[in-house]
Scaffold this motif. Structure first.
Motif, short mmCIF file in Angstrom:
data_model
loop_
_atom_site.label_atom_id
_atom_site.label_comp_id
_atom_site.label_asym_id
_atom_site.label_seq_id
_atom_site.Cartn_x
_atom_site.Cartn_y
_atom_site.Cartn_z
N MET A 1 25.92 -42.90 -9.83
CA MET A 1 27.00 -41.96 -10.11
C MET A 1 28.02 -41.98 -8.96
SD MET A 1 26.49 -40.48 -13.00
CE MET A 1 25.19 -40.23 -14.22
N ASN A 2 29.29 -42.15 -9.29
CA ASN A 2 30.32 -42.23 -8.27
C ASN A 2 31.30 -41.08 -8.40
OD1 ASN A 2 31.90 -42.91 -10.50
ND2 ASN A 2 31.69 -45.10 -10.13
N LEU A 3 32.38 -41.16 -7.62
CA LEU A 3 33.39 -40.11 -7.59
C LEU A 3 33.99 -39.87 -8.98
CD1 LEU A 3 35.00 -38.41 -5.34
CD2 LEU A 3 36.79 -40.10 -5.70
N LEU A 4 34.33 -40.96 -9.68
CA LEU A 4 34.95 -40.83 -11.00
C LEU A 4 33.99 -40.20 -12.00
CD1 LEU A 4 37.41 -41.38 -12.75
CD2 LEU A 4 36.51 -43.67 -13.20
N SER A 5 32.71 -40.53 -11.88
CA SER A 5 31.71 -39.94 -12.79
C SER A 5 31.65 -38.43 -12.64
CB SER A 5 30.33 -40.54 -12.52
OG SER A 5 30.31 -41.93 -12.76
N GLY A 6 31.73 -37.97 -11.39
CA GLY A 6 31.70 -36.54 -11.16
C GLY A 6 32.89 -35.84 -11.81
N ILE A 7 34.08 -36.42 -11.68
CA ILE A 7 35.27 -35.84 -12.29
C ILE A 7 35.12 -35.81 -13.81
CG2 ILE A 7 37.75 -36.12 -12.64
CD1 ILE A 7 37.88 -37.41 -9.87
N MET A 8 34.62 -36.92 -14.38
CA MET A 8 34.50 -37.02 -15.83
C MET A 8 33.51 -36.00 -16.39
SD MET A 8 36.75 -39.09 -16.71
CE MET A 8 36.30 -39.05 -18.45
N TYR A 9 32.39 -35.78 -15.70
CA TYR A 9 31.41 -34.80 -16.19
C TYR A 9 31.99 -33.39 -16.16
CZ TYR A 9 27.31 -37.74 -16.94
OH TYR A 9 26.42 -38.65 -17.45
N ASN A 10 32.79 -33.10 -15.14
CA ASN A 10 33.42 -31.79 -15.09
C ASN A 10 34.39 -31.60 -16.25
OD1 ASN A 10 34.46 -29.28 -14.23
ND2 ASN A 10 34.33 -29.87 -12.09
N LEU A 11 35.17 -32.64 -16.56
CA LEU A 11 36.12 -32.58 -17.67
C LEU A 11 35.38 -32.47 -19.01
CD1 LEU A 11 38.72 -35.26 -16.51
CD2 LEU A 11 39.04 -32.79 -16.58
N LYS A 12 34.27 -33.22 -19.15
CA LYS A 12 33.48 -33.14 -20.38
C LYS A 12 32.94 -31.73 -20.59
CE LYS A 12 31.79 -37.94 -20.40
NZ LYS A 12 30.59 -38.80 -20.23
N GLY A 13 32.46 -31.12 -19.51
CA GLY A 13 31.92 -29.77 -19.62
C GLY A 13 32.99 -28.77 -20.00
N LEU A 14 34.18 -28.92 -19.41
CA LEU A 14 35.28 -28.02 -19.74
C LEU A 14 35.67 -28.16 -21.21
CD1 LEU A 14 37.53 -26.04 -18.91
CD2 LEU A 14 38.91 -28.03 -18.27
N TRP A 15 35.75 -29.39 -21.70
CA TRP A 15 36.15 -29.63 -23.09
C TRP A 15 35.11 -29.10 -24.07
CZ3 TRP A 15 39.92 -29.86 -26.09
CH2 TRP A 15 39.89 -30.50 -27.32
N LEU A 16 33.82 -29.33 -23.77
CA LEU A 16 32.77 -28.81 -24.63
C LEU A 16 32.76 -27.28 -24.61
CD1 LEU A 16 30.33 -29.25 -26.48
CD2 LEU A 16 28.90 -29.42 -24.43
N GLY A 17 32.97 -26.69 -23.43
CA GLY A 17 32.98 -25.23 -23.33
C GLY A 17 34.11 -24.61 -24.11
N ILE A 18 35.28 -25.22 -24.08
CA ILE A 18 36.43 -24.68 -24.81
C ILE A 18 36.23 -24.80 -26.31
CG2 ILE A 18 38.89 -25.05 -25.27
CD1 ILE A 18 39.21 -25.78 -22.33
N ARG A 19 35.54 -25.88 -26.76
CA ARG A 19 35.36 -26.13 -28.20
C ARG A 19 34.21 -25.32 -28.79
NH1 ARG A 19 33.61 -30.72 -29.66
NH2 ARG A 19 33.00 -31.56 -27.62
N THR A 20 33.35 -24.75 -27.94
CA THR A 20 32.18 -24.04 -28.43
C THR A 20 32.37 -22.54 -28.23
OG1 THR A 20 30.82 -25.93 -27.73
CG2 THR A 20 29.67 -23.88 -28.29
N PRO A 21 32.45 -21.76 -29.31
CA PRO A 21 32.76 -20.32 -29.17
C PRO A 21 31.84 -19.57 -28.21
CG PRO A 21 32.91 -20.99 -31.47
CD PRO A 21 32.35 -22.16 -30.73
N ARG A 22 30.53 -19.82 -28.30
CA ARG A 22 29.61 -19.08 -27.43
C ARG A 22 29.85 -19.42 -25.96
NH1 ARG A 22 23.89 -20.58 -29.83
NH2 ARG A 22 25.04 -22.52 -30.17
N LEU A 23 30.05 -20.69 -25.67
CA LEU A 23 30.31 -21.10 -24.29
C LEU A 23 31.66 -20.59 -23.82
CD1 LEU A 23 29.00 -24.79 -24.36
CD2 LEU A 23 27.90 -22.80 -23.32
N LEU A 24 32.63 -20.56 -24.73
CA LEU A 24 33.95 -20.06 -24.37
C LEU A 24 33.89 -18.60 -23.95
CD1 LEU A 24 37.01 -20.72 -24.27
CD2 LEU A 24 37.14 -19.93 -26.64
N VAL A 25 33.16 -17.79 -24.71
CA VAL A 25 33.03 -16.37 -24.39
C VAL A 25 32.31 -16.18 -23.05
CG1 VAL A 25 31.92 -14.21 -25.08
CG2 VAL A 25 33.11 -15.61 -26.78
N LEU A 26 31.23 -16.93 -22.84
CA LEU A 26 30.47 -16.80 -21.60
C LEU A 26 31.28 -17.28 -20.40
CD1 LEU A 26 26.96 -17.98 -22.82
CD2 LEU A 26 27.60 -15.68 -22.09
#
Length: 248
Positions: A1-26
């Motif tokens: 896992m490198n620097l770019l991987s860390g950035i990508m996982y953060n972006l993936k988490g943000l996108w999934l959180g915004i698309r999922t109502p329960r995660l968005l509320v939390l």
């Protein structure tokens, strides 16, 4: 896992959180908790601002010196607000946010794998108590390191270098506060979890870099447990592949 991987996982988490109502509320609930604590502590400290300044320096009578007193007053206000924000984050994190983060992590795992996270053979209360205790060293260590770096920057010629190093260290430990959630929930010892951080500094730096972007960092911090859980699920999946191949 490198620097770019860390950035990508953060972006993936943000996108999934915004698309999922329960995660968005939390996610917004976590942001609201930190914001409420910050406003409350900042208001309390600023309300006592004049008394604190009076203890340090009484207003001078000389018109030639009073400007310095007003400058000191503004600098003290900024310092107190900074201390209040840090204290509010630590307090909110230990008392409330750890429960929200753990719930977001569990929901993420169920969304991705379709199964609930495997839990150690302890009660839920014991598990939550362990998670709360782990918040203390995870937050105290970065605060102490940041203070040490600040002092070294003031007292040594390394100030320009440490100005860059300080935020990078803070980003790494903010990332670890999230990536350490799953191992802590599985009751792994602190030393073992800290070694995992030492082995992947670039990944954690990449994961934590979005936390250094003003304003947007509030959004990234709110949904960081989602990206951190995706990171651990992918690691577990890759680790299980060689075992499955050996059985075949």
């Amino acid at each position: 896992m490198n620097l770019l991987s860390g950035i990508m996982y953060n972006l993936k988490g943000l996108w999934l959180g915004i698309r999922t109502p329960r995660l968005l509320v939390l996610g917004f609930l976590r942001f609201a908790v930190v914001a409420i604590f910050t406003v409350a502590l900042s208001g309390l400290v600023l309300a006592r601002h004049a008394e604190i300044l009076a203890l340090l320096w009484q207003q001078p009578d000389s018109a030639w010196v009073v400007w310095a007193w007003h400058l000191a007053s503004w600098l003290l206000s900024l310092l107190l607000m900074g201390i209040s924000a840090v204290a509010a984050y630590l307090l909110a994190q230990v008392l409330f946010a750890v429960f929200i983060m753990d719930l977001m992590s569990r929901i993420t795992q169920r969304l991705v794998t379709g199964t609930a996270p495997a839990s150690p053979k302890v009660s839920l209360a014991a598990q939550m108590g362990f998670l709360i205790r782990q918040e203390l060293p995870r937050n105290i260590i970065p605060v102490l390191l940041t203070l040490i770096i600040m002092v070294l920057g003031w007292l040594t010629p390394l100030g320009p270098v440490l100005t860059i190093v300080g935020p990078m260290v803070a980003a790494i430990f903010l990332a670890w506060d999230n990536t350490d959630l799953v191992p802590a929930r599985n009751l792994q010892p602190f030393g073992q979890r800290f070694k995992a951080l030492v082995k992947a500094p670039l990944f954690h730096l990449g994961f934590g870099l979005p936390f250094l972007v003003p304003v947007l960092n509030l959004m990234f911090l709110s949904f960081a447990p989602v990206g951190a859980t995706l990171y651990h699920l992918d690691r577990e999946k890759k680790a299980s592949l060689p075992s499955a191949q050996q059985r075949l």
